[in-house]
Design a protein around this motif. Sequence first.
Motif, PDB file in Angstrom:
ATOM      1  N   TYR A 290      -4.610 -17.554  30.440  1.00  0.00           N
ATOM      2  CA  TYR A 290      -4.266 -17.753  31.575  1.00  0.00           C
ATOM      3  C   TYR A 290      -4.051 -19.588  31.543  1.00  0.00           C
ATOM      4  N   LEU A 291      -3.119 -19.612  33.133  1.00  0.00           N
ATOM      5  CA  LEU A 291      -3.064 -20.552  33.466  1.00  0.00           C
ATOM      6  C   LEU A 291      -4.211 -21.368  34.188  1.00  0.00           C
TER       7      LEU A 291
ATOM      8  N   LEU B 182      -7.385 -12.266  37.686  1.00  0.00           N
ATOM      9  CA  LEU B 182      -8.124 -13.215  36.970  1.00  0.00           C
ATOM     10  C   LEU B 182      -6.473 -14.648  37.343  1.00  0.00           C
ATOM     11  N   ARG B 183      -6.183 -13.723  37.008  1.00  0.00           N
ATOM     12  CA  ARG B 183      -4.624 -14.659  36.964  1.00  0.00           C
ATOM     13  C   ARG B 183      -4.279 -15.841  38.305  1.00  0.00           C
ATOM     14  N   GLY B 184      -4.615 -14.975  39.315  1.00  0.00           N
ATOM     15  CA  GLY B 184      -5.311 -15.308  40.943  1.00  0.00           C
ATOM     16  C   GLY B 184      -5.905 -16.446  40.643  1.00  0.00           C
ATOM     17  N   GLU B 185      -6.903 -16.167  39.973  1.00  0.00           N
ATOM     18  CA  GLU B 185      -8.773 -16.955  40.464  1.00  0.00           C
ATOM     19  C   GLU B 185      -8.237 -18.105  39.585  1.00  0.00           C
TER      20      GLU B 185
ATOM     21  N   LYS C 144      -6.543 -21.204  40.315  1.00  0.00           N
ATOM     22  CA  LYS C 144      -6.464 -21.963  41.876  1.00  0.00           C
ATOM     23  C   LYS C 144      -7.511 -23.137  41.229  1.00  0.00           C
ATOM     24  N   ARG C 145      -8.645 -22.643  40.229  1.00  0.00           N
ATOM     25  CA  ARG C 145      -9.531 -23.408  39.179  1.00  0.00           C
ATOM     26  C   ARG C 145      -9.282 -24.936  38.163  1.00  0.00           C
ATOM     27  N   SER C 146     -10.034 -25.752  38.046  1.00  0.00           N
ATOM     28  CA  SER C 146     -10.125 -26.159  36.365  1.00  0.00           C
ATOM     29  C   SER C 146     -10.511 -26.320  35.426  1.00  0.00           C
TER      30      SER C 146
ATOM     31  N   VAL D 291     -13.121 -11.881  42.424  1.00  0.00           N
ATOM     32  CA  VAL D 291     -12.028  -9.969  40.814  1.00  0.00           C
ATOM     33  C   VAL D 291     -12.888  -8.901  40.900  1.00  0.00           C
ATOM     34  N   THR D 292     -14.099  -8.917  41.613  1.00  0.00           N
ATOM     35  CA  THR D 292     -14.621  -7.686  41.364  1.00  0.00           C
ATOM     36  C   THR D 292     -14.344  -7.002  42.876  1.00  0.00           C
ATOM     37  N   VAL D 293     -13.851  -7.887  44.340  1.00  0.00           N
ATOM     38  CA  VAL D 293     -13.958  -7.530  45.171  1.00  0.00           C
ATOM     39  C   VAL D 293     -12.182  -7.248  45.746  1.00  0.00           C
TER      40      VAL D 293
END
Length: 292
Positions: A77-78, A124-127, A130-132, A148-150
């Motif tokens: 993931y990036l 997970l890829r979307g979250e 957004k983060r470092s 991710v669960t929601v």
Amino acid sequence: MNQNQKMLGLVILLGLLILGSFSIFTVNETQRAILFRLGEIVRTDYEPGLHLKIPFVNNVRTFEKRIMTLDVEPERYLTSEKKNVIADAFVKWRIEDVARFYTSVRGDEAQGALRLSQIIKDSLRGEFGKRSIQDVISGEREQIMNLVTVSASKQAQEFGINIIDVRLKRIDLPADVSDSVFRRMEAERSRVAREWRSQGGESAERIRADADRRRTEIVAEAYRESQTVRGSGDGSASEIYAKAFNKNKEFYSFYRSLEAYRNTFKSHNDILIVDPNADFFKYFKDADARRK
């Protein structure tokens, strides 16, 4: 005739038993069941126990009711820094709506797990995007799992699946990123170590300078006191000598001359070149004059 009737009765009874076995099905506590009529879903709300169906018209399929665990394969993931991380997660899930589950994935649990795995990876890829790296690894890990669960639960409802929980088992860095992070951490630790050494050296120099200053002050003070005591002693000695000299000047002069003779002639090999008429030998002359 009676024999034939008996055989016919046994055949009819056997047929009824076979027909009855095809008319009964069991649903246990760990299963959900769907009743079909010629391929059409008729009923899904069966309680555990024995139930009836019409042979050759109805058929039943059962599905797992208990919570199942799906291990999501590790994926890259990036992050927001455009750095790759490898995340490994698992999902706790179960079939909530068997009718929807059957119509969406044809009742295939493997197909349902594959769809669910893809949903988790997309979330997970979307979250992660957004983060470092720091936030992903430690700072917001719990928040990521909750979001991710929601998010995945809403998407999984289309397949009749209820997601209980999503957990990240492990987050690793690729080898190239790990080396880069390690070198950066090593450089940072080296910088901190140099800073501490510099501060320690500065403190040591300050302590040494203060110790040298105090030593110099103590030695100077001791020297001053010793000189004061020595001066006082010399003054007292001079005063004592003066008093003794004034009491008997002749004896004092004689005593001092004897001291001088003793210090001068310590060895038989000592040689002294001096005028015999000098005052140094005054008492030798007086001794010779007194003998005559």
